[in-house]
Design a protein around this motif. Structure first.
Motif, PDB file in Angstrom:
ATOM      1  N   ILE A 293       0.861  -1.189   0.000  1.00 53.05           N
ATOM      2  CA  ILE A 293       0.000   0.000   0.000  1.00 53.05           C
ATOM      3  C   ILE A 293       0.896   1.237   0.000  1.00 53.05           C
ATOM      4  O   ILE A 293       1.684   1.446   0.925  1.00 53.05           O
ATOM      5  N   VAL A 294       0.806   2.013  -1.059  1.00 47.20           N
ATOM      6  CA  VAL A 294       1.542   3.282  -1.133  1.00 47.20           C
ATOM      7  C   VAL A 294       0.704   4.292  -0.355  1.00 47.20           C
ATOM      8  O   VAL A 294      -0.431   4.589  -0.735  1.00 47.20           O
ATOM      9  N   ALA A 295       1.244   4.765   0.771  1.00 43.83           N
ATOM     10  CA  ALA A 295       0.438   5.562   1.703  1.00 43.83           C
ATOM     11  C   ALA A 295       0.960   6.999   1.744  1.00 43.83           C
ATOM     12  O   ALA A 295       2.074   7.261   2.209  1.00 43.83           O
ATOM     13  N   ILE A 296       0.131   7.931   1.252  1.00 46.39           N
ATOM     14  CA  ILE A 296       0.546   9.337   1.195  1.00 46.39           C
ATOM     15  C   ILE A 296       0.164  10.014   2.504  1.00 46.39           C
ATOM     16  O   ILE A 296      -1.004   9.960   2.926  1.00 46.39           O
ATOM     17  N   LEU A 297       1.150  10.649   3.133  1.00 45.17           N
ATOM     18  CA  LEU A 297       0.896  11.321   4.413  1.00 45.17           C
ATOM     19  C   LEU A 297       0.175  12.652   4.204  1.00 45.17           C
ATOM     20  O   LEU A 297       0.614  13.485   3.410  1.00 45.17           O
ATOM     21  N   ARG A 298      -0.934  12.832   4.938  1.00 44.03           N
ATOM     22  CA  ARG A 298      -1.597  14.139   4.967  1.00 44.03           C
ATOM     23  C   ARG A 298      -0.864  14.967   6.012  1.00 44.03           C
ATOM     24  O   ARG A 298      -1.050  14.777   7.213  1.00 44.03           O
ATOM     25  N   ASN A 299       0.062  15.811   5.538  1.00 42.35           N
ATOM     26  CA  ASN A 299       0.922  16.549   6.469  1.00 42.35           C
ATOM     27  C   ASN A 299       0.473  18.010   6.551  1.00 42.35           C
ATOM     28  O   ASN A 299       0.661  18.774   5.612  1.00 42.35           O
ATOM     29  N   LEU A 300      -0.114  18.351   7.690  1.00 39.61           N
ATOM     30  CA  LEU A 300      -0.678  19.697   7.806  1.00 39.61           C
ATOM     31  C   LEU A 300       0.395  20.763   7.999  1.00 39.61           C
ATOM     32  O   LEU A 300       0.147  21.947   7.809  1.00 39.61           O
ATOM     33  N   ASP A 301       1.627  20.332   8.351  1.00 34.04           N
ATOM     34  CA  ASP A 301       2.701  21.305   8.585  1.00 34.04           C
ATOM     35  C   ASP A 301       3.292  21.857   7.292  1.00 34.04           C
ATOM     36  O   ASP A 301       3.799  22.956   7.240  1.00 34.04           O
ATOM     37  N   LYS A 302       3.266  21.030   6.247  1.00 32.15           N
ATOM     38  CA  LYS A 302       3.929  21.423   4.998  1.00 32.15           C
ATOM     39  C   LYS A 302       2.918  21.980   4.015  1.00 32.15           C
ATOM     40  O   LYS A 302       1.778  21.527   3.968  1.00 32.15           O
ATOM     41  N   ALA A 303       3.352  22.957   3.198  1.00 33.39           N
ATOM     42  CA  ALA A 303       2.498  23.424   2.100  1.00 33.39           C
ATOM     43  C   ALA A 303       2.970  22.693   0.853  1.00 33.39           C
ATOM     44  O   ALA A 303       4.006  23.046   0.282  1.00 33.39           O
ATOM     45  N   PRO A 304       2.264  21.662   0.425  1.00 32.82           N
ATOM     46  CA  PRO A 304       2.752  20.863  -0.697  1.00 32.82           C
ATOM     47  C   PRO A 304       2.555  21.558  -2.040  1.00 32.82           C
ATOM     48  O   PRO A 304       1.714  22.454  -2.155  1.00 32.82           O
ATOM     49  N   LEU A 305       3.320  21.131  -3.028  1.00 31.00           N
ATOM     50  CA  LEU A 305       3.111  21.643  -4.389  1.00 31.00           C
ATOM     51  C   LEU A 305       1.838  21.012  -4.959  1.00 31.00           C
ATOM     52  O   LEU A 305       0.998  21.686  -5.534  1.00 31.00           O
ATOM     53  N   PHE A 306       1.697  19.697  -4.781  1.00 33.77           N
ATOM     54  CA  PHE A 306       0.522  18.984  -5.294  1.00 33.77           C
ATOM     55  C   PHE A 306      -0.429  18.637  -4.154  1.00 33.77           C
ATOM     56  O   PHE A 306       0.010  18.176  -3.086  1.00 33.77           O
ATOM     57  N   ALA A 307      -1.727  18.833  -4.408  1.00 28.92           N
ATOM     58  CA  ALA A 307      -2.739  18.442  -3.423  1.00 28.92           C
ATOM     59  C   ALA A 307      -2.687  16.917  -3.250  1.00 28.92           C
ATOM     60  O   ALA A 307      -2.221  16.199  -4.144  1.00 28.92           O
ATOM     61  N   LEU A 308      -3.199  16.450  -2.113  1.00 29.82           N
ATOM     62  CA  LEU A 308      -3.215  15.005  -1.852  1.00 29.82           C
ATOM     63  C   LEU A 308      -3.891  14.230  -2.977  1.00 29.82           C
ATOM     64  O   LEU A 308      -3.401  13.194  -3.421  1.00 29.82           O
TER      65      LEU A 308
END
Ligand code: PNS
Length: 177
Positions: free
Chosen positions: A34-49
């Motif tokens: 299972i490739v599990a993407i972390l929902r990280n509220l601390d970082k402002a990602p380039l791509f949305a989840l």
């Protein structure tokens, strides 16, 4: 026989060919991955989840024992939720080792039955990271061969909205004159 489920947690912002290489290797040794993407509220990602999930799903569609998911909270809690017995992580160079060792030992302390399995990506990806891909793309350098074509397209669209408009135009059926 007992089936071994593994999770491959990470930020995947964006997913690279190094990630794909590791997913392919992991899919061969685990029954399910299972490739599990972390929902990280601390970082402002380039791509949305959701964008990262869609890219990873497209990249892994040929691997029947691989699926993509999003998680938050502790990795060990997510692993327990999906009944995973192992965490897959990639080690590229010695510089990764210290951070990975810390995480693996902390996870072991939190959940002694969960094993971390390290795999090395192919040599040509040993210097590759999502951070460098973002930086090179943002500064106009070529990232060809470092990320799947679909990720390269999404990156170009993200960084230059005019490219997105052009792609939409290219896809639109032309009226016959
Ligand atoms: O791709 P990354 O950013 O190196 O992945 C890091 C990740 C997601 C594996 C790590 O930050 C993580 O496991 N976060 C979840 C929160 C948690 O469990 N923290 C304690 C880990 S020791």
């Amino acid at each position: 026989m007992r089936k071994v489920i593994a999770i491959y947690p990470g930020s995947f912002d964006p997913p690279t060919n190094g990630h794909l290489d590791l997913i392919e290797r992991g899919s061969k040794i685990f029954d399910r991955l299972i490739v599990a993407i972390l929902r990280n509220l601390d970082k402002a990602p380039l791509f949305a989840l959701s964008e990262r999930a869609l890219m990873l799903e497209a990249m892994t569609e040929d691997f029947s024992n691989v699926r993509v998911d999003i998680f938050d909270g502790l990795t060990v809690d997510y692993a327990a939720k999906v009944k995973a017995g192992a965490v897959l992580r990639g080690i590229r160079a010695i510089s990764d080792y210290e951070y990975e060792l810390q995480m693996a030992l902390m996870n072991r302390r939190l959940q002694p039955n969960l094993e971390t399995v390290f795999m090395m990506p192919a040599e040509q990806y040993s210097y590759l990271s999502s951070r460098l891909v973002r930086e090179v793309a943002q500064l106009g350098g070529s990232i060809k061969g470092l990320v799947p074509d679909l990720v390269e397209r999404r990156l170009r669209e993200k960084l230059d909205p005019a490219v997105k408009l052009q792609h939409a135009r290219d896809l639109k059926p032309r009226k016959r004159g």
